[in-house]
Scaffold this motif. Structure first.
Motif, PDB file in Angstrom:
ATOM      1  N   ARG A   1       3.306  47.085  55.733  1.00 47.64           N
ATOM      2  CA  ARG A   1       3.127  45.633  55.846  1.00 47.64           C
ATOM      3  C   ARG A   1       2.014  45.178  54.905  1.00 47.64           C
ATOM      4  O   ARG A   1       1.164  45.978  54.520  1.00 47.64           O
ATOM      5  CB  ARG A   1       2.752  45.241  57.282  1.00 47.64           C
ATOM      6  N   PRO A   2       1.978  43.897  54.558  1.00 48.00           N
ATOM      7  CA  PRO A   2       0.879  43.399  53.723  1.00 48.00           C
ATOM      8  C   PRO A   2      -0.452  43.526  54.454  1.00 48.00           C
ATOM      9  O   PRO A   2      -0.520  43.408  55.680  1.00 48.00           O
ATOM     10  CB  PRO A   2       1.237  41.926  53.499  1.00 48.00           C
ATOM     11  N   GLY A   3      -1.495  43.768  53.681  1.00 45.31           N
ATOM     12  CA  GLY A   3      -2.827  43.837  54.252  1.00 45.31           C
ATOM     13  C   GLY A   3      -3.386  42.452  54.524  1.00 45.31           C
ATOM     14  O   GLY A   3      -2.784  41.430  54.175  1.00 45.31           O
ATOM     15  N   PRO A   4      -4.565  42.386  55.122  1.00 49.57           N
ATOM     16  CA  PRO A   4      -5.123  41.096  55.555  1.00 49.57           C
ATOM     17  C   PRO A   4      -5.442  40.132  54.423  1.00 49.57           C
ATOM     18  O   PRO A   4      -5.485  38.919  54.640  1.00 49.57           O
ATOM     19  CB  PRO A   4      -6.395  41.506  56.310  1.00 49.57           C
TER      20      PRO A   4
ATOM     21  N   VAL B   1      10.156  35.273  42.035  1.00 50.33           N
ATOM     22  CA  VAL B   1       8.982  35.463  42.888  1.00 50.33           C
ATOM     23  C   VAL B   1       9.075  36.844  43.526  1.00 50.33           C
ATOM     24  O   VAL B   1      10.137  37.471  43.560  1.00 50.33           O
ATOM     25  CB  VAL B   1       8.889  34.378  43.984  1.00 50.33           C
ATOM     26  N   PHE B   2       7.956  37.312  44.047  1.00 48.85           N
ATOM     27  CA  PHE B   2       7.909  38.648  44.645  1.00 48.85           C
ATOM     28  C   PHE B   2       8.880  38.814  45.816  1.00 48.85           C
ATOM     29  O   PHE B   2       9.341  39.907  46.105  1.00 48.85           O
ATOM     30  CB  PHE B   2       6.492  38.952  45.148  1.00 48.85           C
ATOM     31  N   GLN B   3       9.192  37.721  46.502  1.00 50.92           N
ATOM     32  CA  GLN B   3       9.994  37.818  47.718  1.00 50.92           C
ATOM     33  C   GLN B   3      11.495  37.915  47.462  1.00 50.92           C
ATOM     34  O   GLN B   3      12.261  38.190  48.387  1.00 50.92           O
ATOM     35  CB  GLN B   3       9.723  36.604  48.623  1.00 50.92           C
ATOM     36  N   THR B   4      11.942  37.673  46.237  1.00 51.41           N
ATOM     37  CA  THR B   4      13.374  37.740  45.936  1.00 51.41           C
ATOM     38  C   THR B   4      13.815  39.192  45.806  1.00 51.41           C
ATOM     39  O   THR B   4      13.249  39.951  45.023  1.00 51.41           O
ATOM     40  CB  THR B   4      13.688  36.984  44.633  1.00 51.41           C
ATOM     41  N   SER B   5      14.823  39.566  46.545  1.00 52.91           N
ATOM     42  CA  SER B   5      15.272  40.957  46.549  1.00 52.91           C
ATOM     43  C   SER B   5      16.048  41.307  45.287  1.00 52.91           C
ATOM     44  O   SER B   5      16.718  40.457  44.691  1.00 52.91           O
ATOM     45  CB  SER B   5      16.161  41.222  47.772  1.00 52.91           C
ATOM     46  N   MET B   6      15.968  42.575  44.899  1.00 57.21           N
ATOM     47  CA  MET B   6      16.817  43.098  43.837  1.00 57.21           C
ATOM     48  C   MET B   6      18.266  43.097  44.321  1.00 57.21           C
ATOM     49  O   MET B   6      18.543  43.055  45.526  1.00 57.21           O
ATOM     50  CB  MET B   6      16.392  44.519  43.476  1.00 57.21           C
TER      51      MET B   6
ATOM     52  N   GLY C   1      11.466  41.960  61.428  1.00 57.59           N
ATOM     53  CA  GLY C   1      10.106  41.750  60.959  1.00 57.59           C
ATOM     54  C   GLY C   1       9.637  42.764  59.946  1.00 57.59           C
ATOM     55  O   GLY C   1       8.442  42.832  59.634  1.00 57.59           O
ATOM     56  N   CYS C   2      10.560  43.538  59.403  1.00 57.19           N
ATOM     57  CA  CYS C   2      10.209  44.589  58.446  1.00 57.19           C
ATOM     58  C   CYS C   2       9.440  44.014  57.256  1.00 57.19           C
ATOM     59  O   CYS C   2       9.886  43.060  56.619  1.00 57.19           O
ATOM     60  CB  CYS C   2      11.484  45.266  57.963  1.00 57.19           C
ATOM     61  N   GLY C   3       8.285  44.586  56.970  1.00 57.91           N
ATOM     62  CA  GLY C   3       7.516  44.193  55.803  1.00 57.91           C
ATOM     63  C   GLY C   3       6.797  42.874  55.912  1.00 57.91           C
ATOM     64  O   GLY C   3       6.273  42.369  54.918  1.00 57.91           O
ATOM     65  N   VAL C   4       6.732  42.303  57.106  1.00 61.24           N
ATOM     66  CA  VAL C   4       6.087  41.009  57.304  1.00 61.24           C
ATOM     67  C   VAL C   4       4.728  41.221  57.965  1.00 61.24           C
ATOM     68  O   VAL C   4       4.600  42.013  58.904  1.00 61.24           O
ATOM     69  CB  VAL C   4       6.956  40.083  58.183  1.00 61.24           C
ATOM     70  N   ARG C   5       3.727  40.513  57.475  1.00 65.24           N
ATOM     71  CA  ARG C   5       2.387  40.634  58.056  1.00 65.24           C
ATOM     72  C   ARG C   5       2.397  40.140  59.497  1.00 65.24           C
ATOM     73  O   ARG C   5       2.952  39.088  59.799  1.00 65.24           O
ATOM     74  CB  ARG C   5       1.377  39.838  57.233  1.00 65.24           C
TER      75      ARG C   5
ATOM     76  N   ILE D   1      -1.847  38.213  49.011  1.00 65.79           N
ATOM     77  CA  ILE D   1      -1.642  36.798  48.673  1.00 65.79           C
ATOM     78  C   ILE D   1      -0.336  36.244  49.226  1.00 65.79           C
ATOM     79  O   ILE D   1      -0.131  35.032  49.229  1.00 65.79           O
ATOM     80  CB  ILE D   1      -1.696  36.574  47.147  1.00 65.79           C
ATOM     81  N   ILE D   2       0.571  37.118  49.674  1.00 66.54           N
ATOM     82  CA  ILE D   2       1.791  36.664  50.332  1.00 66.54           C
ATOM     83  C   ILE D   2       1.934  37.420  51.655  1.00 66.54           C
ATOM     84  O   ILE D   2       1.315  38.469  51.851  1.00 66.54           O
ATOM     85  CB  ILE D   2       3.052  36.866  49.460  1.00 66.54           C
ATOM     86  N   ASN D   3       2.738  36.892  52.548  1.00 64.69           N
ATOM     87  CA  ASN D   3       2.845  37.448  53.895  1.00 64.69           C
ATOM     88  C   ASN D   3       3.909  38.529  54.037  1.00 64.69           C
ATOM     89  O   ASN D   3       4.131  39.031  55.139  1.00 64.69           O
ATOM     90  CB  ASN D   3       3.129  36.330  54.904  1.00 64.69           C
TER      91      ASN D   3
END
Length: 288
Positions: A225-228, A264-269, A283-287, A231-233
């Motif tokens: 998951r993203p850390g605290p 953007v970073f959130q767009t999947s391949m 909730g996979c990969g979500v802060r 820059i994105i969730n």
């Protein structure tokens, strides 16, 4: 088709595709070169958590003991990982309480101390290992793909773990002990598929790009998951196109974005269909 190719697939660690670095000061392992002058690398708390959970004997190979006394695992005292996604200011307080990467990657003498005997300069960089192939076969068998059957999955799974341990120099007795643990013994079904993906992810240490791709496809482990201070969730699904790409290849970038979605970073391949994966969890990969 690949599993049944006339030439066959990797059958032992001797088949691994790798760069064998001379370690002569000109052609060194890139991690070794980097660590020669930079001391801001520490083990991830996410990876170390997975290793601790299964009493993994690769811990003292993947990582070094902490400078300060730090006991997270009674079996492996003074090993610990740093939280991901920190700023420089918030990360620095962890440096003496968390583990550097293993001495197997260090050049010996560095600008901040001596770590190991210099053998890290010639540690190979792996493109593909027998362990990775065995785990691919294990997943194919678990899912009845490529002419393989679920009954074959356990053998491939065990071969993947064993060959990874051998690749990193784990003692044979420790491999046997590790495999005998209920949490490691192959369970079959969806639980077994999750075990395969998790063990493959652990075995990909040193190949971050492939480990990231595996996680995006499977959501294993679901503790990524993203850390605290990220820059994105959400954990990034891709790289953004570079400024250079926009300046020299703008038309093709625009065409690609029109097909794939926003740059953007959130767009999947195109191959990243994690939500359809059997191992996907909400909730996979979500802060959190």
């Amino acid at each position: 088709a690949a599993l049944a190719a006339p030439g066959g697939v990797f059958a032992s660690n001797a088949d691994a595709a790798m760069i064998a670095w001379p370690g002569d000061g000109v052609f060194n392992n890139p991690w070794s070169n980097n660590f020669a002058t930079r001391d801001d690398h520490r083990m991830s708390q996410t990876l170390m958590g997975v290793l601790f959970a299964n009493n993994d004997p690769r811990i003292p190979i993947y990582a070094q003991p902490t400078v300060n006394d730090t006991t997270v695992s009674a079996l492996f005292p003074n090993y610990a990982g740093m939280p991901n996604g920190l700023t420089q200011a918030t990360a620095s307080v962890y440096f003496n309480d968390t583990s550097r990467p293993g001495v197997i990657f260090y050049p010996g003498a560095t600008t901040y101390g001596t770590f190991g005997n210099g053998s890290g300069k010639s540690t190979p960089s792996y493109y593909m290992t027998y362990a990775d192939v065995a785990f691919i076969e294990a997943e194919a068998a678990n899912r009845s793909m490529g002419g393989l059957t679920p009954g074959q999955a356990a053998g491939f799974y065990t071969a993947g773990i064993t060959s990874s341990m051998q690749q990193w120099g784990v003692a044979p007795g420790d491999v046997i002990t590790y495999l005998a643990q209920p949490s490691v013994a192959y369970q079959g079904g969806l639980a077994g598929l999750t075990q395969i993906d998790l063990q493959r992810w652990v075995a990909l240490y040193g190949d971050g790009g492939q480990a990231w791709a595996l996680w995006r496809r499977t959501c294993v482990p679901n503790t990524v998951r993203p850390g605290p201070y990220a820059i994105i969730n959400t954990v990034p699904r891709r790289f953004e196109y570079s400024i250079t790409e926009y300046s020299v290849n703008a038309n093709q970038v625009a065409a690609a974005v029109a097909r794939q979605g926003p740059d953007v970073f959130q767009t999947s391949m195109w191959w990243d269909k994690a939500t359809a994966a059997p191992t996907y969890t909400s909730g996979c990969g979500v802060r959190q």
